[in-house]
Design a protein around this motif. Structure first.
Motif, PDB file in Angstrom:
ATOM      1  N   MET A   1       0.811  -1.232   0.000  1.00 26.91           N
ATOM      2  CA  MET A   1       0.000   0.000   0.000  1.00 26.91           C
ATOM      3  C   MET A   1       0.841   1.277   0.000  1.00 26.91           C
ATOM      4  O   MET A   1       0.286   2.367  -0.140  1.00 26.91           O
ATOM      5  CB  MET A   1      -0.909   0.014   1.253  1.00 26.91           C
TER       6      MET A   1
ATOM      7  N   PRO B   1       1.737   4.915  -4.561  1.00 31.76           N
ATOM      8  CA  PRO B   1       0.503   5.461  -5.143  1.00 31.76           C
ATOM      9  C   PRO B   1      -0.009   4.675  -6.349  1.00 31.76           C
ATOM     10  O   PRO B   1      -1.223   4.563  -6.534  1.00 31.76           O
ATOM     11  CB  PRO B   1       0.889   6.897  -5.518  1.00 31.76           C
TER      12      PRO B   1
ATOM     13  N   ARG C   1      -1.882   1.719  -4.948  1.00 29.44           N
ATOM     14  CA  ARG C   1      -3.161   2.100  -4.327  1.00 29.44           C
ATOM     15  C   ARG C   1      -4.186   2.391  -5.416  1.00 29.44           C
ATOM     16  O   ARG C   1      -5.358   2.037  -5.294  1.00 29.44           O
ATOM     17  CB  ARG C   1      -2.988   3.323  -3.414  1.00 29.44           C
TER      18      ARG C   1
ATOM     19  N   ILE D   1      -5.563  -0.791  -6.744  1.00 33.84           N
ATOM     20  CA  ILE D   1      -6.564  -1.355  -5.816  1.00 33.84           C
ATOM     21  C   ILE D   1      -7.902  -0.636  -5.978  1.00 33.84           C
ATOM     22  O   ILE D   1      -8.965  -1.255  -6.067  1.00 33.84           O
ATOM     23  CB  ILE D   1      -6.068  -1.250  -4.360  1.00 33.84           C
ATOM     24  N   GLU D   2      -7.849   0.686  -6.020  1.00 34.55           N
ATOM     25  CA  GLU D   2      -9.086   1.457  -6.151  1.00 34.55           C
ATOM     26  C   GLU D   2      -9.845   1.077  -7.424  1.00 34.55           C
ATOM     27  O   GLU D   2     -11.068   0.935  -7.415  1.00 34.55           O
ATOM     28  CB  GLU D   2      -8.768   2.960  -6.149  1.00 34.55           C
TER      29      GLU D   2
ATOM     30  N   LEU E   1     -11.572  -2.388  -7.229  1.00 39.39           N
ATOM     31  CA  LEU E   1     -12.769  -2.470  -6.387  1.00 39.39           C
ATOM     32  C   LEU E   1     -14.032  -2.289  -7.218  1.00 39.39           C
ATOM     33  O   LEU E   1     -15.133  -2.672  -6.806  1.00 39.39           O
ATOM     34  CB  LEU E   1     -12.704  -1.436  -5.257  1.00 39.39           C
ATOM     35  N   ASP E   2     -13.887  -1.730  -8.421  1.00 42.23           N
ATOM     36  CA  ASP E   2     -15.007  -1.600  -9.378  1.00 42.23           C
ATOM     37  C   ASP E   2     -15.250  -2.889 -10.147  1.00 42.23           C
ATOM     38  O   ASP E   2     -16.253  -3.003 -10.856  1.00 42.23           O
ATOM     39  CB  ASP E   2     -14.676  -0.513 -10.401  1.00 42.23           C
ATOM     40  N   GLY E   3     -14.314  -3.808 -10.050  1.00 46.95           N
ATOM     41  CA  GLY E   3     -14.436  -5.056 -10.801  1.00 46.95           C
ATOM     42  C   GLY E   3     -13.107  -5.471 -11.395  1.00 46.95           C
ATOM     43  O   GLY E   3     -12.211  -4.644 -11.549  1.00 46.95           O
ATOM     44  N   PRO E   4     -12.965  -6.754 -11.721  1.00 43.25           N
ATOM     45  CA  PRO E   4     -11.721  -7.251 -12.310  1.00 43.25           C
ATOM     46  C   PRO E   4     -11.356  -6.489 -13.591  1.00 43.25           C
ATOM     47  O   PRO E   4     -12.233  -5.955 -14.265  1.00 43.25           O
ATOM     48  CB  PRO E   4     -12.032  -8.720 -12.625  1.00 43.25           C
TER      49      PRO E   4
ATOM     50  N   ILE F   1      -9.406  -8.482  -7.241  1.00 48.69           N
ATOM     51  CA  ILE F   1      -9.072  -8.048  -5.890  1.00 48.69           C
ATOM     52  C   ILE F   1      -9.351  -9.158  -4.881  1.00 48.69           C
ATOM     53  O   ILE F   1     -10.221 -10.002  -5.078  1.00 48.69           O
ATOM     54  CB  ILE F   1      -9.884  -6.784  -5.508  1.00 48.69           C
TER      55      ILE F   1
ATOM     56  N   ALA G   1     -10.066  -9.019  -0.827  1.00 51.13           N
ATOM     57  CA  ALA G   1     -10.285  -7.961   0.159  1.00 51.13           C
ATOM     58  C   ALA G   1      -9.746  -8.298   1.554  1.00 51.13           C
ATOM     59  O   ALA G   1      -9.445  -7.396   2.330  1.00 51.13           O
ATOM     60  CB  ALA G   1     -11.771  -7.636   0.254  1.00 51.13           C
TER      61      ALA G   1
ATOM     62  N   MET H   1      -6.397  -6.642   3.058  1.00 47.48           N
ATOM     63  CA  MET H   1      -6.562  -5.223   3.342  1.00 47.48           C
ATOM     64  C   MET H   1      -7.336  -5.043   4.656  1.00 47.48           C
ATOM     65  O   MET H   1      -7.061  -4.124   5.416  1.00 47.48           O
ATOM     66  CB  MET H   1      -7.336  -4.555   2.195  1.00 47.48           C
TER      67      MET H   1
END
Lengths: 109, 109
Positions: A12, A15, A18, A21-22, A25-28, A71, A73, A76
């Motif tokens: 993490m 940048p 990160r 990762i962000e 989180l919307d999808g593969p 992802i 989860a 994290m």
DNA sequence: AAGTTGGTTAGCCATGTGGCTAAGTAATCT
DNA sequence: AGATTACTTAGCCACATGGCTAACCAACTT
């Protein structure tokens, strides 16, 4: 466990990672799609993906010539839990200091 | 901000430094006291303290020959907030997937 | 003053890190 | 079959990292 926290916090600490990762989180997403929004050479970008994978934060599956990144989860969550525990300890301590200050205010000694 | 997250996550990525943070949540401590519970040379240990200080996670005050180390909670909070936001995004996405699955269960198409 | 304690500086080591370019393999498209 | 696309491997770079030892300085104690 300590090794997991090491690797998750370390992953993490960049940048680019990160941002990956962000996005996930919307999808593969495929490596190409992820890479498209980062201004660096693909091998360099793949190193970041590799670091996320080694930390258990993502998994990848190659289908034909495309590698999809997914992802994970839970790791994290472990990092968040650690930080959350420290915050609670800190807040608990602040409460005790506050109570002590109020006691001293009522009973100056 | 991105630099703060970089340095905080990076500082947390080492077990020695996490242990130092955990100890400091109980109250300020001298370098010697902190060092006593770690089996490494003092200069090496001081590098860890320096890294925590550079990340804004601790401050230090030298009085005479003793240096007291104090925790600063806010930067850790920033890291927790970032992780917490990602978890919420993830959970929101799981909820939407769950709702979709239930819809498809009722209306197989 | 001499000895002890608490910390600091400097240099070393092997490995890791965040990037680069070049070359290569495999899958897909035309 | 040849061209294009999506990765992969290899090597490079300067700097950072997590440790070490040695030497030193300042504060404190005896």
């Amino acid at each position: 466990m300590a090794n997991q926290l090491d690797s998750v916090f370390s992953a993490m600490a960049d940048p680019t990672r990160r941002a990956v990762i962000e996005r996930l989180l919307d999808g593969p997403a495929s490596v190409s799609d992820l890479h498209a929004t980062h201004d660096m050479a693909l091998p360099s970008f793949l190193k970041h993906i590799r670091k996320l994978e080694d930390a258990g934060l993502v998994t990848s599956q190659k289908t034909g010539r495309t590698r999809m990144i997914h992802i994970e989860a839970a790791p994290m969550r472990a990092a968040e839990d650690w930080l959350s525990r420290q915050r609670k300890l800190w807040e608990g301590r602040l409460d005790r200091l506050q109570a002590l200050a109020e006691t001293l205010e009522r009973n100056p000694q």
